[in-house]
Structure formats: structure tokens, C-alpha cells
Write a protein that holds these residues in place. Structure first.
Motif, PDB file in Angstrom:
ATOM      1  N   ALA A  50       0.807  -1.069  -0.108  1.00  0.00           N
ATOM      2  CA  ALA A  50      -0.006  -0.060  -0.061  1.00  0.00           C
ATOM      3  C   ALA A  50       0.823   1.204  -0.079  1.00  0.00           C
ATOM      4  N   ASN A  51       2.165   0.959   0.403  1.00  0.00           N
ATOM      5  CA  ASN A  51       2.853   2.267   0.545  1.00  0.00           C
ATOM      6  C   ASN A  51       3.471   2.631  -1.004  1.00  0.00           C
ATOM      7  N   ASN A  52       3.245   1.856  -1.887  1.00  0.00           N
ATOM      8  CA  ASN A  52       3.425   1.978  -3.368  1.00  0.00           C
ATOM      9  C   ASN A  52       2.017   1.817  -4.030  1.00  0.00           C
ATOM     10  N   ALA A  53       0.884   2.446  -3.775  1.00  0.00           N
ATOM     11  CA  ALA A  53      -0.213   2.299  -4.416  1.00  0.00           C
ATOM     12  C   ALA A  53      -0.308   3.459  -5.263  1.00  0.00           C
ATOM     13  N   VAL A  54      -1.267   2.822  -6.610  1.00  0.00           N
ATOM     14  CA  VAL A  54      -1.714   4.168  -7.541  1.00  0.00           C
ATOM     15  C   VAL A  54      -3.316   3.603  -7.672  1.00  0.00           C
ATOM     16  N   LYS A  55      -3.854   4.659  -7.901  1.00  0.00           N
ATOM     17  CA  LYS A  55      -5.535   4.656  -8.065  1.00  0.00           C
ATOM     18  C   LYS A  55      -5.450   4.875  -9.883  1.00  0.00           C
ATOM     19  N   TYR A  56      -5.851   3.744 -10.393  1.00  0.00           N
ATOM     20  CA  TYR A  56      -6.067   3.853 -11.787  1.00  0.00           C
ATOM     21  C   TYR A  56      -7.469   3.607 -12.068  1.00  0.00           C
ATOM     22  N   GLN A  57      -8.386   4.205 -12.792  1.00  0.00           N
ATOM     23  CA  GLN A  57      -9.530   4.157 -13.204  1.00  0.00           C
ATOM     24  C   GLN A  57     -10.480   3.611 -12.190  1.00  0.00           C
ATOM     25  N   GLY A  58     -10.051   4.031 -10.884  1.00  0.00           N
ATOM     26  CA  GLY A  58     -11.219   3.876  -9.731  1.00  0.00           C
ATOM     27  C   GLY A  58     -10.758   2.521  -8.954  1.00  0.00           C
ATOM     28  N   THR A  59      -9.443   2.129  -9.397  1.00  0.00           N
ATOM     29  CA  THR A  59      -9.032   0.871  -8.749  1.00  0.00           C
ATOM     30  C   THR A  59      -7.569   1.024  -8.252  1.00  0.00           C
ATOM     31  N   ASN A  60      -7.188   0.493  -7.065  1.00  0.00           N
ATOM     32  CA  ASN A  60      -5.867   0.555  -6.253  1.00  0.00           C
ATOM     33  C   ASN A  60      -5.309  -0.636  -6.869  1.00  0.00           C
ATOM     34  N   TYR A  61      -3.939  -0.121  -7.492  1.00  0.00           N
ATOM     35  CA  TYR A  61      -2.772  -1.175  -7.799  1.00  0.00           C
ATOM     36  C   TYR A  61      -1.828  -1.030  -6.756  1.00  0.00           C
ATOM     37  N   TYR A  62      -1.202  -2.095  -6.390  1.00  0.00           N
ATOM     38  CA  TYR A  62      -0.175  -2.233  -5.101  1.00  0.00           C
ATOM     39  C   TYR A  62       1.353  -2.406  -6.024  1.00  0.00           C
ATOM     40  N   PHE A  63       2.361  -2.129  -5.551  1.00  0.00           N
ATOM     41  CA  PHE A  63       3.373  -2.258  -6.456  1.00  0.00           C
ATOM     42  C   PHE A  63       4.685  -2.504  -5.398  1.00  0.00           C
ATOM     43  N   SER A  65       7.925  -1.708  -5.511  1.00  0.00           N
ATOM     44  CA  SER A  65       8.812  -0.479  -5.397  1.00  0.00           C
ATOM     45  C   SER A  65       8.344   0.435  -6.047  1.00  0.00           C
ATOM     46  N   PRO A  66       8.732   1.754  -5.756  1.00  0.00           N
ATOM     47  CA  PRO A  66       8.595   3.056  -6.583  1.00  0.00           C
ATOM     48  C   PRO A  66       8.961   3.105  -8.048  1.00  0.00           C
ATOM     49  N   GLU A  67      10.063   2.260  -8.396  1.00  0.00           N
ATOM     50  CA  GLU A  67      10.371   1.874  -9.905  1.00  0.00           C
ATOM     51  C   GLU A  67       9.093   1.314 -10.579  1.00  0.00           C
ATOM     52  N   ASN A  68       8.476   0.130  -9.969  1.00  0.00           N
ATOM     53  CA  ASN A  68       7.326  -0.429 -10.690  1.00  0.00           C
ATOM     54  C   ASN A  68       6.152   0.677 -10.761  1.00  0.00           C
ATOM     55  N   ALA A  70       6.316   3.746 -11.176  1.00  0.00           N
ATOM     56  CA  ALA A  70       6.493   4.456 -12.142  1.00  0.00           C
ATOM     57  C   ALA A  70       6.204   4.141 -13.318  1.00  0.00           C
ATOM     58  N   LYS A  71       6.918   2.647 -13.478  1.00  0.00           N
ATOM     59  CA  LYS A  71       6.727   2.029 -14.839  1.00  0.00           C
ATOM     60  C   LYS A  71       5.119   2.113 -15.155  1.00  0.00           C
ATOM     61  N   PHE A  72       4.444   1.607 -14.288  1.00  0.00           N
ATOM     62  CA  PHE A  72       2.843   1.621 -14.405  1.00  0.00           C
ATOM     63  C   PHE A  72       2.230   2.606 -14.831  1.00  0.00           C
ATOM     64  N   GLN A  73       2.600   3.652 -14.079  1.00  0.00           N
ATOM     65  CA  GLN A  73       2.081   5.226 -14.320  1.00  0.00           C
ATOM     66  C   GLN A  73       2.333   5.770 -15.688  1.00  0.00           C
ATOM     67  N   LYS A  74       3.590   5.444 -16.359  1.00  0.00           N
ATOM     68  CA  LYS A  74       3.931   5.643 -17.597  1.00  0.00           C
ATOM     69  C   LYS A  74       3.137   4.913 -18.550  1.00  0.00           C
ATOM     70  N   GLU A  75       2.995   3.770 -18.457  1.00  0.00           N
ATOM     71  CA  GLU A  75       2.114   2.921 -19.640  1.00  0.00           C
ATOM     72  C   GLU A  75       1.431   1.727 -18.982  1.00  0.00           C
TER      73      GLU A  75
END
Length: 148
Positions: A50-63, A65-68, A70-75
Motif C-alpha cells: 500500500a506504500n506504493n499504491a496507484v489509483k487507476y480508473q477507480g481501482t488501487n494497484y499495489y507495487f 517498489s517506486p520503480e515499478n 513509475a513504470k505502471f504510471q507511464k504505461e
């Protein structure tokens, strides 16, 4: 002969017991059982944080590392599992949304596919036997869920 009956039976029971109404397979608002979707592409799926979470289209995705992250956020489209993270085999063979085991996966042509793997049934095995046709059918079946 028993396997041909057993797999559809288990998938039917799973789809009835764990009926999914969302087009993204998620639990408590978190996709992919908290597994890092980018980590699959290194060959080893890992639970994210949860420390490396991104909300994308209303859903949370966990990663992991910050690197992963960032990769997700880019593409994001590059890493999202096909069919909303539901079982690729069930989508292809039956047109049903069925839960998966996040450790059971296959990457083909840069796309992530997830599979049901419980109760002595691993649908990845069946998928591999007819992947080309099942992919065509799954793509067509998935369109039905996205037009509602």
C-alpha cells in the motif's frame, strides 16, 4: 473424460459463489489481490505494498517498489492483466468472470493472462492446449462485458 466435466463444473461453482459485478477483478478496492502487475514481466509475481499504491480508473494497484509504480504510471495498459484480471480460460471457454490464483499466469505477445488454479484444477494447462482459439473467443466474450 472426467477432466472435461470437472473443469467446467468447478468454474461454474466458482462463478456462482464468487459472482463478480465489476469489470476489474478486485478485493476491497485493490486489483490483482494486491500483486504488483509490473512484477509479472520480470517472471516472478510479487505482492505489492500500500506504500506504493496507484489509483487507476477507480481501482488501487499495489507495487513492490517506486520503480515499478513509475513504470505502471507511464504505461498502465502495458501491464494490466487481460479480461480485467479474471481467468482467461473461463473467459475464452465459457464467457464467464472467474477468480484467479494471482501466481498462475502466462505472458503472450506482451500481454498478461491470469488463471484459476484451485481445488486440483489449473486452467492454465487447458489454456495452453488451445491458446490461439481461446484467446480469440475470450477477446470476443470480454467485449460483451464492456458494452454494458
Amino acid at each position: 473424460m472426467k477432466t472435461q466435466f470437472f473443469i467446467p463444473f468447478l468454474l461454474l461453482i466458482n462463478s456462482i459463489l464468487f459472482s463478480q459485478t465489476s469489470n476489474i477483478n478486485k478485493e476491497n478496492g485493490v486489483a490483482n489481490y494486491g500483486y504488483d502487475v509490473v512484477s509479472y514481466f520480470s517472471g516472478k509475481p510479487q505482492p505489492g505494498s500500500a506504500n506504493n499504491a496507484v489509483k487507476y480508473q477507480g481501482t488501487n494497484y499495489y507495487f513492490v517498489s517506486p520503480e515499478n509504480k513509475a513504470k505502471f504510471q507511464k504505461e498502465p495498459g502495458k501491464y494490466l492483466p487481460q479480461y480485467g484480471g479474471y481467468c482467461a480460460f473461463a473467459m475464452g471457454d465459457y464467457g464467464k468472470k472467474v477468480d484467479v490464483n494471482p501466481k498462475t499466469f502466462k505472458i503472450t505477445d506482451g500481454k498478461l493472462y491470469l488463471f484459476y488454479n484451485k481445488l486440483l484444477t489449473n486452467t492454465l494447462t487447458s489454456w495452453i492446449k488451445d491458446e490461439k482459439n481461446l484467446t480469440i473467443k475470450a477477446d470476443k466474450n470480454w467485449q460483451k462485458f464492456n458494452t454494458k
